[in-house]
Motif scaffolding. Structure first.
Motif, PDB file in Angstrom:
ATOM      1  N   CYS A 188     -54.612 -16.471  19.386  1.00  0.00           N
ATOM      2  CA  CYS A 188     -54.513 -16.979  18.006  1.00  0.00           C
ATOM      3  C   CYS A 188     -53.648 -16.063  17.143  1.00  0.00           C
ATOM      4  O   CYS A 188     -52.835 -16.534  16.339  1.00  0.00           O
ATOM      5  CB  CYS A 188     -55.906 -17.122  17.386  1.00  0.00           C
ATOM      6  SG  CYS A 188     -56.882 -18.451  18.100  1.00  0.00           S
ATOM      7  N   ARG A 189     -53.809 -14.774  17.311  1.00  0.00           N
ATOM      8  CA  ARG A 189     -53.029 -13.807  16.548  1.00  0.00           C
ATOM      9  C   ARG A 189     -51.540 -14.011  16.765  1.00  0.00           C
ATOM     10  O   ARG A 189     -50.756 -14.062  15.835  1.00  0.00           O
ATOM     11  CB  ARG A 189     -53.426 -12.393  16.965  1.00  0.00           C
ATOM     12  CG  ARG A 189     -52.458 -11.327  16.544  1.00  0.00           C
ATOM     13  CD  ARG A 189     -52.581 -10.133  17.433  1.00  0.00           C
ATOM     14  NE  ARG A 189     -51.840  -8.995  16.948  1.00  0.00           N
ATOM     15  CZ  ARG A 189     -51.907  -7.820  17.488  1.00  0.00           C
ATOM     16  NH1 ARG A 189     -52.689  -7.606  18.520  1.00  0.00           N
ATOM     17  NH2 ARG A 189     -51.198  -6.833  17.018  1.00  0.00           N
ATOM     18  N   TYR A 190     -51.114 -14.115  18.032  1.00  0.00           N
ATOM     19  CA  TYR A 190     -49.693 -14.241  18.323  1.00  0.00           C
ATOM     20  C   TYR A 190     -49.151 -15.619  17.976  1.00  0.00           C
ATOM     21  O   TYR A 190     -47.966 -15.753  17.655  1.00  0.00           O
ATOM     22  CB  TYR A 190     -49.403 -13.867  19.778  1.00  0.00           C
ATOM     23  CG  TYR A 190     -49.441 -12.381  19.975  1.00  0.00           C
ATOM     24  CD1 TYR A 190     -48.496 -11.550  19.385  1.00  0.00           C
ATOM     25  CD2 TYR A 190     -50.440 -11.790  20.736  1.00  0.00           C
ATOM     26  CE1 TYR A 190     -48.541 -10.176  19.547  1.00  0.00           C
ATOM     27  CE2 TYR A 190     -50.489 -10.415  20.915  1.00  0.00           C
ATOM     28  CZ  TYR A 190     -49.537  -9.616  20.315  1.00  0.00           C
ATOM     29  OH  TYR A 190     -49.581  -8.258  20.474  1.00  0.00           O
ATOM     30  N   ILE A 191     -49.978 -16.643  18.030  1.00  0.00           N
ATOM     31  CA  ILE A 191     -49.533 -17.966  17.579  1.00  0.00           C
ATOM     32  C   ILE A 191     -49.216 -17.911  16.093  1.00  0.00           C
ATOM     33  O   ILE A 191     -48.159 -18.389  15.653  1.00  0.00           O
ATOM     34  CB  ILE A 191     -50.599 -19.042  17.892  1.00  0.00           C
ATOM     35  CG1 ILE A 191     -50.647 -19.315  19.391  1.00  0.00           C
ATOM     36  CG2 ILE A 191     -50.324 -20.325  17.117  1.00  0.00           C
ATOM     37  CD1 ILE A 191     -51.793 -20.208  19.823  1.00  0.00           C
ATOM     38  N   VAL A 192     -50.110 -17.328  15.317  1.00  0.00           N
ATOM     39  CA  VAL A 192     -49.884 -17.212  13.874  1.00  0.00           C
ATOM     40  C   VAL A 192     -48.671 -16.329  13.597  1.00  0.00           C
ATOM     41  O   VAL A 192     -47.820 -16.669  12.761  1.00  0.00           O
ATOM     42  CB  VAL A 192     -51.143 -16.668  13.157  1.00  0.00           C
ATOM     43  CG1 VAL A 192     -50.857 -16.305  11.716  1.00  0.00           C
ATOM     44  CG2 VAL A 192     -52.271 -17.690  13.240  1.00  0.00           C
ATOM     45  N   TRP A 193     -48.555 -15.211  14.292  1.00  0.00           N
ATOM     46  CA  TRP A 193     -47.421 -14.304  14.064  1.00  0.00           C
ATOM     47  C   TRP A 193     -46.096 -14.982  14.416  1.00  0.00           C
ATOM     48  O   TRP A 193     -45.111 -14.849  13.693  1.00  0.00           O
ATOM     49  CB  TRP A 193     -47.582 -13.009  14.852  1.00  0.00           C
ATOM     50  CG  TRP A 193     -46.526 -12.026  14.470  1.00  0.00           C
ATOM     51  CD1 TRP A 193     -45.369 -11.764  15.129  1.00  0.00           C
ATOM     52  CD2 TRP A 193     -46.506 -11.232  13.292  1.00  0.00           C
ATOM     53  NE1 TRP A 193     -44.634 -10.840  14.440  1.00  0.00           N
ATOM     54  CE2 TRP A 193     -45.315 -10.494  13.307  1.00  0.00           C
ATOM     55  CE3 TRP A 193     -47.388 -11.062  12.229  1.00  0.00           C
ATOM     56  CZ2 TRP A 193     -44.975  -9.602  12.300  1.00  0.00           C
ATOM     57  CZ3 TRP A 193     -47.050 -10.165  11.229  1.00  0.00           C
ATOM     58  CH2 TRP A 193     -45.856  -9.454  11.262  1.00  0.00           C
ATOM     59  N   ALA A 194     -46.066 -15.724  15.526  1.00  0.00           N
ATOM     60  CA  ALA A 194     -44.846 -16.428  15.922  1.00  0.00           C
ATOM     61  C   ALA A 194     -44.488 -17.494  14.894  1.00  0.00           C
ATOM     62  O   ALA A 194     -43.306 -17.647  14.532  1.00  0.00           O
ATOM     63  CB  ALA A 194     -45.023 -17.060  17.299  1.00  0.00           C
ATOM     64  N   TRP A 195     -45.470 -18.196  14.395  1.00  0.00           N
ATOM     65  CA  TRP A 195     -45.221 -19.218  13.388  1.00  0.00           C
ATOM     66  C   TRP A 195     -44.651 -18.589  12.111  1.00  0.00           C
ATOM     67  O   TRP A 195     -43.676 -19.103  11.542  1.00  0.00           O
ATOM     68  CB  TRP A 195     -46.516 -19.974  13.071  1.00  0.00           C
ATOM     69  CG  TRP A 195     -46.316 -21.077  12.080  1.00  0.00           C
ATOM     70  CD1 TRP A 195     -45.846 -22.324  12.315  1.00  0.00           C
ATOM     71  CD2 TRP A 195     -46.572 -21.003  10.672  1.00  0.00           C
ATOM     72  NE1 TRP A 195     -45.776 -23.031  11.150  1.00  0.00           N
ATOM     73  CE2 TRP A 195     -46.218 -22.240  10.117  1.00  0.00           C
ATOM     74  CE3 TRP A 195     -47.049 -19.993   9.825  1.00  0.00           C
ATOM     75  CZ2 TRP A 195     -46.337 -22.518   8.773  1.00  0.00           C
ATOM     76  CZ3 TRP A 195     -47.161 -20.264   8.484  1.00  0.00           C
ATOM     77  CH2 TRP A 195     -46.821 -21.514   7.958  1.00  0.00           C
ATOM     78  N   LEU A 196     -45.242 -17.478  11.685  1.00  0.00           N
ATOM     79  CA  LEU A 196     -44.733 -16.788  10.497  1.00  0.00           C
ATOM     80  C   LEU A 196     -43.305 -16.292  10.709  1.00  0.00           C
ATOM     81  O   LEU A 196     -42.474 -16.368   9.815  1.00  0.00           O
ATOM     82  CB  LEU A 196     -45.653 -15.619  10.120  1.00  0.00           C
ATOM     83  CG  LEU A 196     -47.029 -15.978   9.585  1.00  0.00           C
ATOM     84  CD1 LEU A 196     -47.903 -14.736   9.472  1.00  0.00           C
ATOM     85  CD2 LEU A 196     -46.906 -16.687   8.247  1.00  0.00           C
TER      86      LEU A 196
END
Length: 147
Positions: free
Chosen positions: A133-141
């Motif tokens: 979840c952390r990396y999904i959010v970071w990639a989206w940002l």
């Protein structure tokens, strides 16, 4: 950190692994650099998550090798109080593994859960979901910032 980017996905895995240990390291910059350079977003997220998850599992294992007697002696905690905390967290602690992605305290969560000798499979599951979840959010940002 930029040096690890030169190794492509292997460098990303290593950066993510190191970021999940107690070493002061940030993998977000390498993830952003990979995405900015045109790397596949899905593969970048998966590799970063797996590397960070593997680093968290290493921290869990190091905690697993620890002994409560060391904590009691070093922190001067009475055995009864340490047992009470351990018994409370023994069954409820695995859900905390989800938050192993948090800065500062996140690296200590798997270490502590290892010391508590919580159920490895549930801990690994919750930690993996949190890191993904952390990396999904970071990639989206990052993609939003690039566009």
């Amino acid at each position: 950190m930029a040096e690890l980017f030169e190794y492509g996905y292997w460098g990303l895995f290593l950066a993510s692994f190191l970021a999940a240990t107690v070493l002061p390291f940030s993998s977000e910059a390498v993830v952003s650099l990979c995405l900015y350079s045109g790397y596949d977003i899905s593969l970048t997220v998966v590799i970063a998550s797996l590397g960070n998850w593997a680093g968290g599992l290493t921290s869990y294992y190091l905690g697993y090798l620890g002994k409560w007697e060391w904590i009691e002696k070093a922190l001067r905690v009475k055995k009864e109080k340490a047992d009470k905390v351990r018994n409370y967290l023994q069954n409820k602690g695995n859900a905390f593994a989800f938050f192993a992605f948090l800065p500062f305290v996140g690296d200590l969560i798997p270490l502590g859960l290892g010391l508590l000798k919580t159920n490895f499979y549930w801990m690994a599951f919750f930690m993996g979901v949190g890191k993904l979840c952390r990396y999904i959010v970071w990639a989206w940002l990052t993609i939003q910032a690039i566009n």
